[in-house]
Design a protein around this motif. Structure first.
Motif, PDB file in Angstrom:
ATOM      1  N   PRO A 100       0.833  -1.205   0.000  1.00 37.93           N
ATOM      2  CA  PRO A 100       0.000   0.000   0.000  1.00 37.93           C
ATOM      3  C   PRO A 100       0.871   1.260   0.000  1.00 37.93           C
ATOM      4  O   PRO A 100       2.054   1.200   0.342  1.00 37.93           O
ATOM      5  N   THR A 101       0.286   2.365  -0.374  1.00 34.95           N
ATOM      6  CA  THR A 101       1.005   3.642  -0.367  1.00 34.95           C
ATOM      7  C   THR A 101       1.641   3.840   1.006  1.00 34.95           C
ATOM      8  O   THR A 101       1.005   3.608   2.035  1.00 34.95           O
ATOM      9  N   GLY A 102       2.911   4.246   0.993  1.00 34.56           N
ATOM     10  CA  GLY A 102       3.591   4.493   2.268  1.00 34.56           C
ATOM     11  C   GLY A 102       4.416   3.311   2.751  1.00 34.56           C
ATOM     12  O   GLY A 102       5.115   3.419   3.760  1.00 34.56           O
TER      13      GLY A 102
END
Ligand code: AMP
Length: 285
Positions: A100-102
């Protein structure tokens, strides 16, 4: 068989299995399943009350110039193989579900990943260990099944499991081959008939080393030259390495040992192929 696409669904499916079954086996794959993958599922099904398979083409283990986008993804056929072989749950995530993003954390196993495949693919093994660590965390299986086909990969994964005290044990299963000796690989579908014929030199060279070993030859230089003789005679193969190495450290050997691994890799056309054979009695640590 249940197919899940997100971590919460996977965790729920696994905890449901846990509530009724005592042990869970896990088979991580990138799909394009063949009889080699199926044998891992068979081993797990034989050993456990329930088996979870993951099918995820992990972008982290591909370099930018490699075959990530063209890697085969035959979803329907893959799910049928999982079902036919008795898997209970298949985790089939999208990339953003795994990364996921991050996302920031990676797992690096020092030294073991620098030689051989790591020399040709410098970022590859960090991608492998990172995704396997994540999948182990998601599934929480008792035992995970890997193929001896990717010899260096299983060495790194067993080291990671020991170093990080992961509760999932690793079991290494034999290489499944076509009748002519070619190790099964999802990438074999890229090969033309001529390329496949050239690629056969890999398993033939291992057979030559095995025959010398069976006759009592233990000198690594002699075993290596038996391999080289076959490989050099195949003009369609661009050899990457052919070596006799220590089964645990993967260091190249110069003196005779009771057990060694013969490893070979090369390119036919645009396809990179690897193969190996353990000579002598081997019990992974
Ligand atoms: P992959 O889908 O290529 O990431 O492979 C998933 C698992 O299947 C890995 O543990 C591989 O070592 C294993 N595997 C691949 N090819 C074979 C084979 N011919 N025989 C046994 N295991 C294999």
């Amino acid at each position: 068989m249940l197919v899940v696409e997100t971590v919460p669904e996977l965790r729920q499916a696994v905890s449901q299995l846990r509530s009724t079954r005592r042990s869970i086996g896990f088979v991580p794959t990138m799909g394009a399943l063949h009889a080699g993958h199926a044998s891992l599922i068979d081993h797990s099904v034989a050993d456990h009350h329930a088996t979870v398979v993951s099918i995820f083409v992990n972008p982290l283990q591909f370099a930018p110039h490699e075959d990530l986008t063209k890697y085969p993804r035959p979803r329907t056929a893959d799910l049928k193989i999982c079902d036919d072989h008795g898997a209970e749950v298949v985790y089939y995530p999208a990339v953003h579900d795994v990364y996921p993003t991050g996302f920031r954390t990676t797992v690096h196993v020092a030294e073991l990943g620098t030689r051989w495949e790591g020399a040709a693919r410098p970022t590859h093994f960090d991608g492998v260990t990172t995704v396997v660590a994540k999948l182990f965390g998601m599934v929480g299986a008792d035992i995970a099944y890997f193929g001896q086909k990717d010899f260096q990969q299983q060495t790194l994964i067993r080291q990671m499991v020991r170093d990080l005290n992961m509760p999932t044990q690793v079991k290494v299963c034999p290489i499944v081959r076509d009748p002519d000796g070619m190790a099964l690989s999802s990438r074999n579908i890229y090969l033309s008939n001529a390329e496949r014929a050239s690629g056969l030199a890999l398993s033939k060279s291992l057979l030559a080393a095995q025959q010398h070993w069976n006759q009592g030859d233990r000198d690594p230089a002699l075993l290596m030259s038996a391999m080289q003789a076959i490989l050099a005679a195949e003009p369609g193969l661009e050899l990457s390495y052919a070596s006799i190495a220590d089964v645990e450290t993967l260091e190249p050997l110069t003196s005779p040992q009771p057990v060694v691994v013969a490893m070979v890799a090369g390119r036919v056309g645009t396809t990179r192929l690897i193969d190996n054979a353990v000579l002598g009695p081997w019990q992974p640590l």
